[in-house]
Design a protein around this motif. Structure first.
Motif, PDB file in Angstrom:
ATOM      1  N   ALA A 167       0.891  -1.158   0.048  1.00 30.72           N
ATOM      2  CA  ALA A 167       0.070  -0.002  -0.064  1.00 30.72           C
ATOM      3  C   ALA A 167       0.996   1.294  -0.014  1.00 30.72           C
ATOM      4  CB  ALA A 167      -0.997   0.032   1.183  1.00 30.72           C
ATOM      5  N   LEU A 168       2.047   1.318   0.593  1.00 28.82           N
ATOM      6  CA  LEU A 168       2.980   2.394   0.953  1.00 28.82           C
ATOM      7  C   LEU A 168       3.412   2.790  -0.525  1.00 28.82           C
ATOM      8  CD1 LEU A 168       4.800   1.407   3.942  1.00 28.82           C
ATOM      9  CD2 LEU A 168       2.851   2.925   3.861  1.00 28.82           C
ATOM     10  N   HIS A 169       3.897   1.805  -1.291  1.00 30.08           N
ATOM     11  CA  HIS A 169       4.189   1.861  -2.546  1.00 30.08           C
ATOM     12  C   HIS A 169       3.214   2.283  -3.646  1.00 30.08           C
ATOM     13  CE1 HIS A 169       8.213   0.350  -1.358  1.00 30.08           C
ATOM     14  NE2 HIS A 169       7.542  -0.541  -0.647  1.00 30.08           N
ATOM     15  N   PHE A 170       1.971   1.840  -3.571  1.00 32.07           N
ATOM     16  CA  PHE A 170       0.994   2.285  -4.461  1.00 32.07           C
ATOM     17  C   PHE A 170       0.380   3.816  -4.123  1.00 32.07           C
ATOM     18  CE2 PHE A 170      -0.719  -2.495  -4.283  1.00 32.07           C
ATOM     19  CZ  PHE A 170       0.241  -2.983  -4.974  1.00 32.07           C
ATOM     20  N   ALA A 171       0.624   4.124  -2.719  1.00 33.83           N
ATOM     21  CA  ALA A 171       0.060   5.257  -2.575  1.00 33.83           C
ATOM     22  C   ALA A 171       1.104   6.237  -3.143  1.00 33.83           C
ATOM     23  CB  ALA A 171       0.012   5.417  -1.177  1.00 33.83           C
ATOM     24  N   LEU A 172       2.540   5.984  -2.813  1.00 33.29           N
ATOM     25  CA  LEU A 172       3.672   6.825  -3.423  1.00 33.29           C
ATOM     26  C   LEU A 172       3.337   6.923  -5.136  1.00 33.29           C
ATOM     27  CD1 LEU A 172       6.327   8.326  -3.220  1.00 33.29           C
ATOM     28  CD2 LEU A 172       7.580   6.337  -3.430  1.00 33.29           C
ATOM     29  N   LEU A 173       3.105   6.046  -5.788  1.00 35.45           N
ATOM     30  CA  LEU A 173       3.248   6.106  -7.159  1.00 35.45           C
ATOM     31  C   LEU A 173       1.859   6.932  -7.665  1.00 35.45           C
ATOM     32  CD1 LEU A 173       4.518   4.516  -9.703  1.00 35.45           C
ATOM     33  CD2 LEU A 173       2.594   3.078  -9.732  1.00 35.45           C
ATOM     34  N   ALA A 174       1.010   6.642  -6.960  1.00 36.52           N
ATOM     35  CA  ALA A 174      -0.310   7.684  -6.997  1.00 36.52           C
ATOM     36  C   ALA A 174      -0.081   9.015  -7.025  1.00 36.52           C
ATOM     37  CB  ALA A 174      -1.430   7.144  -6.339  1.00 36.52           C
ATOM     38  N   LYS A 175       0.533   9.260  -6.110  1.00 43.05           N
ATOM     39  CA  LYS A 175       0.997  10.664  -5.629  1.00 43.05           C
ATOM     40  C   LYS A 175       1.899  11.286  -6.978  1.00 43.05           C
ATOM     41  CE  LYS A 175       3.716  12.891  -2.192  1.00 43.05           C
ATOM     42  NZ  LYS A 175       4.488  12.691  -1.008  1.00 43.05           N
ATOM     43  N   ARG A 179       0.835  14.462  -9.202  1.00 47.10           N
ATOM     44  CA  ARG A 179       1.389  15.578  -9.607  1.00 47.10           C
ATOM     45  C   ARG A 179       1.859  15.855 -10.982  1.00 47.10           C
ATOM     46  NH1 ARG A 179       5.884  13.832  -5.471  1.00 47.10           N
ATOM     47  NH2 ARG A 179       7.598  13.069  -7.015  1.00 47.10           N
ATOM     48  N   ASN A 180       1.967  14.767 -11.731  1.00 47.02           N
ATOM     49  CA  ASN A 180       2.257  15.118 -13.170  1.00 47.02           C
ATOM     50  C   ASN A 180       1.232  15.149 -13.952  1.00 47.02           C
ATOM     51  OD1 ASN A 180       5.593  15.190 -13.339  1.00 47.02           O
ATOM     52  ND2 ASN A 180       4.895  13.458 -11.799  1.00 47.02           N
ATOM     53  N   GLY A 181      -0.079  14.929 -13.394  1.00 48.18           N
ATOM     54  CA  GLY A 181      -1.201  14.929 -14.108  1.00 48.18           C
ATOM     55  C   GLY A 181      -1.291  13.709 -15.184  1.00 48.18           C
ATOM     56  N   LEU A 182      -0.925  12.533 -14.445  1.00 47.80           N
ATOM     57  CA  LEU A 182      -1.032  11.372 -15.185  1.00 47.80           C
ATOM     58  C   LEU A 182      -2.213  10.380 -14.694  1.00 47.80           C
ATOM     59  CD1 LEU A 182       2.749  10.275 -15.607  1.00 47.80           C
ATOM     60  CD2 LEU A 182       1.189  10.781 -17.490  1.00 47.80           C
ATOM     61  N   GLU A 183      -3.007   9.728 -15.564  1.00 53.82           N
ATOM     62  CA  GLU A 183      -4.155   8.906 -14.919  1.00 53.82           C
ATOM     63  C   GLU A 183      -4.029   7.812 -14.949  1.00 53.82           C
ATOM     64  OE1 GLU A 183      -7.670  10.153 -17.306  1.00 53.82           O
ATOM     65  OE2 GLU A 183      -7.585  12.163 -16.124  1.00 53.82           O
TER      66      GLU A 183
END
Ligand SMILES: *Cc1c(COP(=O)(O)O)cnc(C)c1O
Length: 217
Positions: A167-175, A179-183
């Motif tokens: 979950a920590l890694h998924f949250a980091l990737l999502a963040k 911030r780069n406007g990638l969906e």
């Protein structure tokens, strides 16, 4: 286990997360699986598959493509620059863009061909030395670099360290994506795809939970 069960669990997690039905694509990871298992899942109607080697994909997908319409192939394993041409000819999406040299090679091929597979940039969220991917601190710059080459960057991909809470890694990737406007977020495998969906995955890569364990020889 099996396709129906995994698709049902994906649908349930998507709804639970308050996300739109159908907003998560299931990539059935067929690498190393015997062809009869892959064929059974094709016969059930599934059309989106992931392979991690260009050569293995070339060995078996042309035959399936001749027999089943609408197959979409995703490359989820590391891509050597000298295999880039074969990869763009074979795959609809590449999830492992991870270095400038590969980016310039893909951009050159895109110019030449007038098309390019959808691209995901792999981020090494666990900063593991043996793992591919750009480091989290370098991700923003690399995303900008790939975009400057007019590459179709759709999102980010990660493979969390096996011993850590995914979950920590998924949250980091999502963040980083936000911030780069990638969906696009390519994250989550057999053991953790529900967690990934809760944290925003748009593409989950599920192998053994659909096809059974891989028998490496
Ligand atoms: C093999 C593989 C998967 C699927 O793993 P399972 O645990 O079998 O679901 C997902 N992503 C990548 C990058 C892989 O190499």
């Amino acid at each position: 286990m099996g396709l129906q069960d995994i698709q049902a669990r994906i649908d349930a997690s998507t709804t639970e997360a308050g996300r739109a039905p159908g907003s998560v694509t299931l990539i059935a990871v067929s690498k190393v699986q015997p062809p009869e298992r892959v064929e059974a899942v094709l016969a059930e109607g599934h059309r989106v598959y992931g392979e991690n080697r260009v050569q293995e994909a070339q060995g078996r997908w042309p035959e399936f493509q001749a027999r089943f319409d609408g197959i979409e192939l995703h490359l989820i394993g590391p891509l050597q620059t000298n295999k880039a041409r074969q990869a763009v000819e074979m795959f609809d999406a590449i999830h492992t863009l991870d270095r400038p040299k590969l980016a310039t090679t893909l951009a050159r091929l895109a110019d030449e061909r007038g098309e390019c597979p959808d691209l995901f940039i792999q981020v090494n969220t666990g900063e593991e030395p043996q793992k591919a991917g750009v480091l989290p601190a370098e991700a923003d710059a690399f995303i900008a670099e790939a975009r400057a080459l007019s590459l179709p960057v759709k999102g980010l991909m990660c493979i969390p360290p096996v011993e850590e809470e995914p979950a920590l890694h998924f949250a980091l990737l999502a963040k980083i994506a936000a911030r780069n406007g990638l969906e696009g977020l390519s994250m989550g495998m057999s053991s953790d795809f529900e967690t990934a969906i809760r944290l925003g995955a748009t593409h989950v890569r599920v192998g053994s939970a659909i096809f059974g364990e891989r028998a490496y020889t």
